[in-house]
Structure formats: structure tokens, C-alpha cells
Scaffold this motif. Structure first.
Motif, PDB file in Angstrom:
ATOM      1  N   GLN A   1       0.851  -1.177   0.000  1.00  0.00           N
ATOM      2  CA  GLN A   1       0.000   0.000   0.000  1.00  0.00           C
ATOM      3  C   GLN A   1       0.893   1.236   0.000  1.00  0.00           C
ATOM      4  O   GLN A   1       1.859   1.297   0.762  1.00  0.00           O
ATOM      5  N   TRP A   2       0.569   2.201  -0.859  1.00  0.00           N
ATOM      6  CA  TRP A   2       1.407   3.370  -1.073  1.00  0.00           C
ATOM      7  C   TRP A   2       0.561   4.626  -0.870  1.00  0.00           C
ATOM      8  O   TRP A   2      -0.572   4.695  -1.334  1.00  0.00           O
ATOM      9  N   PHE A   3       1.130   5.615  -0.201  1.00  0.00           N
ATOM     10  CA  PHE A   3       0.399   6.836   0.112  1.00  0.00           C
ATOM     11  C   PHE A   3       1.145   8.065  -0.401  1.00  0.00           C
ATOM     12  O   PHE A   3       2.373   8.164  -0.285  1.00  0.00           O
ATOM     13  N   ALA A   4       0.390   8.975  -0.954  1.00  0.00           N
ATOM     14  CA  ALA A   4       0.891  10.324  -1.210  1.00  0.00           C
ATOM     15  C   ALA A   4      -0.190  11.305  -0.783  1.00  0.00           C
ATOM     16  O   ALA A   4      -1.372  11.089  -1.055  1.00  0.00           O
ATOM     17  N   SER A   5       0.215  12.342  -0.103  1.00  0.00           N
ATOM     18  CA  SER A   5      -0.695  13.410   0.272  1.00  0.00           C
ATOM     19  C   SER A   5      -0.200  14.686  -0.366  1.00  0.00           C
ATOM     20  O   SER A   5       0.934  14.768  -0.848  1.00  0.00           O
TER      21      SER A   5
ATOM     22  N   THR B   1       3.506  32.830  -5.531  1.00  0.00           N
ATOM     23  CA  THR B   1       3.395  31.559  -6.231  1.00  0.00           C
ATOM     24  C   THR B   1       2.126  30.842  -5.791  1.00  0.00           C
ATOM     25  O   THR B   1       1.506  31.206  -4.788  1.00  0.00           O
ATOM     26  N   GLU B   2       1.739  29.844  -6.549  1.00  0.00           N
ATOM     27  CA  GLU B   2       0.607  28.984  -6.212  1.00  0.00           C
ATOM     28  C   GLU B   2       1.141  27.571  -6.083  1.00  0.00           C
ATOM     29  O   GLU B   2       1.465  26.930  -7.089  1.00  0.00           O
ATOM     30  N   VAL B   3       1.253  27.096  -4.858  1.00  0.00           N
ATOM     31  CA  VAL B   3       1.966  25.857  -4.572  1.00  0.00           C
ATOM     32  C   VAL B   3       1.080  24.645  -4.865  1.00  0.00           C
ATOM     33  O   VAL B   3      -0.061  24.559  -4.405  1.00  0.00           O
ATOM     34  N   SER B   4       1.636  23.710  -5.656  1.00  0.00           N
ATOM     35  CA  SER B   4       1.098  22.366  -5.767  1.00  0.00           C
ATOM     36  C   SER B   4       2.172  21.417  -5.253  1.00  0.00           C
ATOM     37  O   SER B   4       3.339  21.537  -5.641  1.00  0.00           O
ATOM     38  N   ALA B   5       1.795  20.501  -4.382  1.00  0.00           N
ATOM     39  CA  ALA B   5       2.790  19.616  -3.769  1.00  0.00           C
ATOM     40  C   ALA B   5       2.194  18.248  -3.534  1.00  0.00           C
ATOM     41  O   ALA B   5       0.990  18.105  -3.284  1.00  0.00           O
ATOM     42  N   ARG B   6       3.049  17.215  -3.649  1.00  0.00           N
ATOM     43  CA  ARG B   6       2.703  15.857  -3.263  1.00  0.00           C
ATOM     44  C   ARG B   6       3.864  15.304  -2.440  1.00  0.00           C
ATOM     45  O   ARG B   6       5.018  15.447  -2.837  1.00  0.00           O
ATOM     46  N   TRP B   7       3.546  14.690  -1.330  1.00  0.00           N
ATOM     47  CA  TRP B   7       4.590  14.046  -0.551  1.00  0.00           C
ATOM     48  C   TRP B   7       4.195  12.600  -0.287  1.00  0.00           C
ATOM     49  O   TRP B   7       3.065  12.282   0.055  1.00  0.00           O
ATOM     50  N   ARG B   8       5.146  11.693  -0.528  1.00  0.00           N
ATOM     51  CA  ARG B   8       4.867  10.269  -0.336  1.00  0.00           C
ATOM     52  C   ARG B   8       5.361   9.853   1.040  1.00  0.00           C
ATOM     53  O   ARG B   8       6.376  10.340   1.546  1.00  0.00           O
ATOM     54  N   HIS B   9       4.598   8.938   1.648  1.00  0.00           N
ATOM     55  CA  HIS B   9       4.871   8.569   3.032  1.00  0.00           C
ATOM     56  C   HIS B   9       4.279   7.198   3.304  1.00  0.00           C
ATOM     57  O   HIS B   9       3.736   6.545   2.402  1.00  0.00           O
ATOM     58  N   ASP B  10       4.371   6.764   4.546  1.00  0.00           N
ATOM     59  CA  ASP B  10       3.930   5.409   4.908  1.00  0.00           C
ATOM     60  C   ASP B  10       2.495   5.369   5.399  1.00  0.00           C
ATOM     61  O   ASP B  10       2.048   4.345   5.932  1.00  0.00           O
TER      62      ASP B  10
ATOM     63  N   LEU C   1       7.211  19.375  -5.769  1.00  0.00           N
ATOM     64  CA  LEU C   1       6.554  20.669  -5.773  1.00  0.00           C
ATOM     65  C   LEU C   1       6.526  21.265  -7.161  1.00  0.00           C
ATOM     66  O   LEU C   1       7.494  21.127  -7.931  1.00  0.00           O
ATOM     67  N   SER C   2       5.443  21.934  -7.479  1.00  0.00           N
ATOM     68  CA  SER C   2       5.301  22.708  -8.709  1.00  0.00           C
ATOM     69  C   SER C   2       4.877  24.106  -8.297  1.00  0.00           C
ATOM     70  O   SER C   2       3.842  24.286  -7.643  1.00  0.00           O
ATOM     71  N   MET C   3       5.693  25.129  -8.667  1.00  0.00           N
ATOM     72  CA  MET C   3       5.481  26.486  -8.166  1.00  0.00           C
ATOM     73  C   MET C   3       5.641  27.500  -9.305  1.00  0.00           C
ATOM     74  O   MET C   3       6.761  27.852  -9.671  1.00  0.00           O
TER      75      MET C   3
ATOM     76  N   ASP D   1       4.888   7.098 -11.281  1.00  0.00           N
ATOM     77  CA  ASP D   1       4.884   6.731 -12.709  1.00  0.00           C
ATOM     78  C   ASP D   1       3.551   6.066 -13.060  1.00  0.00           C
ATOM     79  O   ASP D   1       3.135   5.151 -12.358  1.00  0.00           O
ATOM     80  N   PRO D   2       2.846   6.453 -14.103  1.00  0.00           N
ATOM     81  CA  PRO D   2       3.227   7.405 -15.141  1.00  0.00           C
ATOM     82  C   PRO D   2       2.674   8.806 -14.925  1.00  0.00           C
ATOM     83  O   PRO D   2       2.409   9.545 -15.873  1.00  0.00           O
ATOM     84  N   TYR D   3       2.465   9.199 -13.691  1.00  0.00           N
ATOM     85  CA  TYR D   3       1.831  10.462 -13.396  1.00  0.00           C
ATOM     86  C   TYR D   3       2.855  11.597 -13.392  1.00  0.00           C
ATOM     87  O   TYR D   3       4.052  11.376 -13.213  1.00  0.00           O
ATOM     88  N   PRO D   4       2.424  12.811 -13.597  1.00  0.00           N
ATOM     89  CA  PRO D   4       3.352  13.937 -13.702  1.00  0.00           C
ATOM     90  C   PRO D   4       4.001  14.259 -12.363  1.00  0.00           C
ATOM     91  O   PRO D   4       3.728  13.614 -11.352  1.00  0.00           O
ATOM     92  N   LEU D   5       4.824  15.294 -12.387  1.00  0.00           N
ATOM     93  CA  LEU D   5       5.633  15.629 -11.208  1.00  0.00           C
ATOM     94  C   LEU D   5       4.781  15.730  -9.961  1.00  0.00           C
ATOM     95  O   LEU D   5       5.095  15.189  -8.918  1.00  0.00           O
ATOM     96  N   VAL D   6       3.676  16.412 -10.029  1.00  0.00           N
ATOM     97  CA  VAL D   6       2.779  16.477  -8.881  1.00  0.00           C
ATOM     98  C   VAL D   6       1.401  16.019  -9.275  1.00  0.00           C
ATOM     99  O   VAL D   6       0.454  16.184  -8.563  1.00  0.00           O
TER     100      VAL D   6
END
Length: 281
Positions: A129-133, A169-178, A225-227, A276-281
Motif C-alpha cells: 500500500q502506497w500513500f501520497a498526500s 506563487t501557487e503551490v502544488s505539492a505531493r509528498w509520499r509517506h507510509d 513541488l510545482s510552483m 509513474d506514469p503520473y506527472p511531477l505532482v
């Protein structure tokens, strides 16, 4: 000859509004839920055999039913519940993305929506199981403590160097975690770093903000991050006999610089199927 490549299917952007009526003060949740399933699906593509295909309408109905039967919880919890449910039979991987917009309470049962910011959770279930918030639409601006100079110049360069500018800036971010990382702690780290950091470039600020999340949230292995640089240019007021000491600006929405990057914890495990295959964020 041709062969079937990677593929997935699912129900995108099921709009779920859940009202909890326990007591006088109601709770309002506003979610967009997207499901993508993959696995042993060659037969439907090659032969039109639908025996392994869970209809996307069924997926939509499951989202609504689970919201009633189990509640929503956090976006990560709801996404994990759905992803585990859809696994089985021909389906060997389920990806669920949950986007939530917030509503500000006006009274016990009245709300206002005034922000474009979204909270985002992505859960991928297979043998693990994989998580990104993450978040998107987080608009931030600082009126000083930002510079940009020392960049190469050629015959096409017109941008003036500056030791003091507006940075927005307008922050878009994804962080992967447990699955244990606190969304609130990560968001707070992003905001506090942006406010306190003396910026020599938006790239430097991106790295500082990503590093701040890794420091604040030990469970986070990587943040992407995409800024976009929401440019604010000083207006020339000299034709009107007026000075302009960084007080009046023209906010230009396009074209804009787009700064993107990842900050990865040393020794972090592989991202698995999250990116993969999703974009940077």
C-alpha cells in the motif's frame, strides 16, 4: 504486429458531498474521488470480454455507499478503504485519488467556500500500500525578502536584476509517506518556511520548503513541488512625475516561470507505483 501496453480504467471525479448531522453543528465534507483500476484486463481490450470489468458506474456507487456506511475520515483513510475494496480477481492494482475543498463555517449549518486550495490524497494498493498526500491552489505572497540577480545575460535579456521584489506563487505539492504523515504538519512547514526564507530564487525557496517538510514529518520520504512564479512588475510612474519604491505593481498572469522539483530524503525507499506514469505532482 501490435500489443497492449499499460492500461487502466475507472471512474473519474465522483463529486461527493457528505453532511454529518450529529448534533446541532453539522459537518460538511466536499470531495472529488477518482478511481483507476489495472490488472489482468487483456480480454476486454482484445476480445471485448467484459467478465473482469467492474463497471465504472458501480465504482461511483461504491464511493457514495462507503461514505454513508463508513464515513469519510481523512482523505487518506477514505482512499485506502476504497482501494483495498476494489482489489481482487482480475484487479491487481487500485489507485484512488481524493481531492477535498474546504468550507468555512458561518454558523451551525451554514458555510462559505472562499479558497481555491485543495487537499489531495493518493492511495495505491497492490501487494503493498502506497500513500501520497498533498495540496494544490495554495497561493502565497511575500512583499520583500526576495531577490533575483546574477543570471546570464544575452542580447535577448531585458529583465532587470533586483535585490528586493514581490515573490508570489501557487503551490502544488505531493509528498509520499507510509500513511502516518500529518497533513497539517506538512502544510504548516511549507507556509512557515515560505514566510521566513530569504529567497535568492524561487528554485532555492522550493528546495527550502521541501526540506522543511522532510524535517517536520519524519514519515515523508519525498516531496514534489510545482510552483509557478506569479510575476509582479513595478509600474513605471515617472511619466506622471511619481516615484515608485516597490509600492505599485502590475500582476501579470501569463506567461509565467514554472519551477518544479523533488526533495528526497537520503536512503528513501523507491516510490513504487505512486509517481509513474503520473506527472511531477
Amino acid at each position: 504486429m501490435a500489443r497492449l501496453g499499460s492500461n487502466q480504467y475507472g471512474k473519474a471525479e465522483t463529486h461527493l458531498v457528505r453532511v454529518v448531522r450529529d448534533g446541532a453543528a453539522h459537518e460538511l465534507r466536499d470531495l472529488l474521488v477518482s478511481v483507476a483500476l489495472s490488472g489482468e484486463l487483456e480480454a476486454v481490450h482484445l476480445d471485448g470480454d467484459n467478465s473482469a470489468v467492474l463497471a465504472t458506474d458501480t465504482q461511483k456507487n461504491t464511493v457514495y455507499a462507503f461514505a454513508k456506511e463508513h464515513g469519510v475520515g481523512t482523505p487518506e483513510q477514505f482512499g485506502a478503504l476504497l482501494a483495498r475494496h476494489f482489489l481482487g480477481g482480475a484487479i491487481t492494482r487500485a489507485r484512488v485519488e481524493v481531492r477535498e475543498v474546504g468550507w468555512t463555517r458561518l454558523s451551525d449549518h451554514a458555510f462559505a467556500q472562499g479558497s481555491r486550495e485543495e487537499r489531495i490524497a493518493v492511495v495505491v494498493a497492490d501487494e503493498s500500500q502506497w500513500f501520497a498526500s498533498g495540496l494544490s491552489g495554495l497561493v502565497v505572497l511575500k512583499t520583500t525578502d526576495s531577490e533575483f540577480h546574477g543570471f546570464p545575460r544575452d542580447r535577448y535579456t531585458t529583465l532587470a536584476e533586483t535585490r528586493d521584489r514581490v515573490l508570489a506563487t501557487e503551490v502544488s505539492a505531493r509528498w509520499r509517506h507510509d500513511g502516518t504523515a500529518s497533513f497539517e504538519d506538512a502544510r504548516r512547514a511549507l507556509l512557515e518556511c515560505f514566510a521566513a526564507h530569504h529567497s535568492l530564487s524561487l528554485q532555492q525557496t522550493l528546495y527550502a520548503m521541501g526540506s522543511a517538510v522532510l524535517e517536520a514529518c519524519p514519515a515523508v520520504q519525498e516531496i514534489r513541488l510545482s510552483m509557478p512564479n506569479k510575476h509582479h512588475f513595478v509600474v513605471d510612474l515617472t511619466p506622471f512625475g511619481l516615484s515608485n519604491e516597490n509600492e505599485v505593481f502590475h500582476a501579470d498572469d501569463r506567461p509565467y516561470g514554472l519551477i518544479e522539483g523533488a526533495v528526497v530524503r537520503d536512503g528513501a525507499p523507491d516510490a513504487g507505483p505512486l509517481w509513474d506514469p503520473y506527472p511531477l505532482v
